[in-house]
Each structure stands twice: as C-alpha cells, then as structure tokens.
Design an enzyme around this catalytic site. Structure first.
Site, PDB file in Angstrom:
ATOM      1  N   LYS A   1      -4.058   1.534   8.453  1.00 36.76           N
ATOM      2  CA  LYS A   1      -2.907   2.363   8.060  1.00 36.76           C
ATOM      3  C   LYS A   1      -3.426   3.721   7.578  1.00 36.76           C
ATOM      4  CE  LYS A   1       1.419   1.322   5.649  1.00 36.76           C
ATOM      5  NZ  LYS A   1       1.953   0.501   4.559  1.00 36.76           N
TER       6      LYS A   1
HETATM    7  O1  G3P Z   1       5.058  -0.077   3.174  1.00 37.24           O
HETATM    8  C1  G3P Z   1       5.530   1.112   2.732  1.00 37.24           C
HETATM    9  C2  G3P Z   1       6.982   1.229   2.381  1.00 37.24           C
HETATM   10  O2  G3P Z   1       7.728   0.174   2.869  1.00 37.24           O
HETATM   11  C3  G3P Z   1       7.208   1.551   0.926  1.00 37.24           C
HETATM   12  O3  G3P Z   1       8.479   1.271   0.467  1.00 37.24           O
HETATM   13  O4  G3P Z   1       9.986   0.813  -1.410  1.00 37.24           O
HETATM   14  O5  G3P Z   1       7.821   1.983  -1.842  1.00 37.24           O
HETATM   15  O6  G3P Z   1       9.665   3.163  -0.656  1.00 37.24           O
HETATM   16  P1  G3P Z   1       9.021   1.854  -0.938  1.00 37.24           P
END
Ligand code: G3P
Length: 230
Positions: free
Chosen positions: A98
């Site tokens: 990633k």
């Molecule tokens: O994997 C990355 C992404 O899904 C992060 O989500 O909830 O931190 O905006 P969030």
C-alpha cells in the site's frame, strides 16, 4: 464485488472469514496503532524493529486467512517506499504493497509495477489522482469516501466519476471503495460497479442483519414448537 475488512485485528479477520464472504484485508498505520493500544501482545515489543516484527506477524497471520492483505509503507520518499515494499512483498505472495498517493508514491508504484509487485494506492481523493495512479500501474486504488463526506463533499460521487472514466478508457486497475461508514456505502459502491469495498469491522457486522429476518425467524421457531408440540 469483493469485500475486504479494514482492520489490523487478526481475530476479526478470522471471524468474518468463517462466514465465507471475505476476499481480503486492508491495514494502515492508524489501525495498527489502534490494535497496539487495544492488545497487550503489542506492548511486549519496543522500538521500530519490534513494531515491524509485530506488524509482520499480523500480516502473515492474515495472509493465511485471505488472499489479499494490504500492508502500507511508512516512508515518504520513493527509495524508502521501494525498500519497505520489497520487504513486505517478500513476506508472502498475498501481500499487496500500500503506497500513498504522492508523486514519490507514483515513482514507487511505477517501480513495483515493473517488478509485477501488486500495489494499492491509498489516500485517493480525486479522479485526477485515481487516473495518475492507474497510469503508473497500480493494481488497486483506494478512494476514501467517508473522509470526503465528513467535510461536506459527496464521496460516492467520486466513485461514480472514477467508474465513468474507467469505462470510457478501459483502465484495469481495481477501484477499492475505502473509508466506508455504513452499509449503504457498500450497496451504493456495488451499484456503481466498484470492484472492491473495504469495510470496518463494526459496519461489516451490520451487513447480515435485518429486523424482518429476526422477527421472521422468531415466528418460524414459535410455530415449529407448536407443530412439534401437537
Ligand atoms: O483503509 C483506509 C480507510 O478505509 C480509512 O478509513 O475511517 O479512517 O477514514 P477512515
């Protein structure tokens, strides 16, 4: 559409894997930090080398459960990203490196594509970024829709734009809808033809539920008791 779990918790991956519906996992440094706070196993290792060993163990355990595990590089320069990514990719064939959506990230993605190492471009917030990552050879791109919604934009509209561009130009990079906040996000992503959705554990646990399923099952069970009690 493939369903991924957005977590750094192996038990959660094992639980959803048992349902027979899980295609992969996405991790990120914030999720790893959260598990470090929640789990005593992480506190036994100190320093960067120890953290990397804990992260490697977590990723390898996940790789036994699912065919695709995104492991995020933490370097910000392309040389550092490449060094980390090569190491991660050597851990297991299920690892996807990633890489953040920066110009340094694009250089690293280009390198990984030339070595046939799979990448997931993270922190994508615009269709222009999505196109650049695809052109650099990303295997997957991750537009973050919830964070756009959080600041008053329409995150799902970005997915619609990207899918339209993908149709017009035949990009093969998979579109992974990330930063999902509720079950409707997953359904809307599927309707737009997104290839993958990554879902936090608490949202994933909501997906199988419906009040009418619960009340329907209760009634069937009550009626069957009456039949068998005759
Ligand atoms: O994997 C990355 C992404 O899904 C992060 O989500 O909830 O931190 O905006 P969030």
């Amino acid at each position: 559409m493939k369903l991924f779990l957005d977590t750094a918790n192996v038990s959660q991956v094992a639980e959803i894997t048992a349902w027979g519906v899980l295609d992969g996992v996405t991790t990120n440094p914030s999720l790893v930090l959260k598990e470090g706070k929640d789990s005593s196993t992480h506190s036994t290792s100190s320093g960067q080398a120890g953290s990397l060993q804990v992260f490697k163990k977590t990723v390898l355990e996940m790789c036994k459960l699912v065919p695709c595990v995104s492991a995020q590089v933490t370097a910000t320069d392309s040389a550092g990203m490449i060094k980390q990514g090569l190491e991660y990719a050597a851990w297991h064939k299920h690892v996807v490196v990633k890489v953040p959506m920066t110009t340094e990230g694009l250089k690293a993605i280009t390198f990984f594509a030339s070595k046939k190492i799979k990448t997931n471009t993270t922190l994508v917030f615009s269709a222009a970024q999505a196109m650049l990552a695809a052109k650099a050879g990303a295997t997957i791109i991750s537009p973050f829709i919830g964070r756009l919604d959080d600041q008053g934009e329409d995150g799902m509209n970005l997915i619609a734009e990207i899918m339209e561009i993908w149709q017009q130009h035949g990009f093969t990079t998979e579109v992974l809808v990330a930063s999902t906040r509720h079950p409707r996000h997953i359904v809307d992503a599927a309707r737009l033809g997104a290839h993958i959705c990554t879902i936090p554990y608490d949202v994933f646990k909501k997906l199988p539920n419906h009040g009418l399923t619960d009340s329907g099952l209760k009634k069937f069970q009550e009626d069957w008791k009456k039949v068998s009690g005759r």
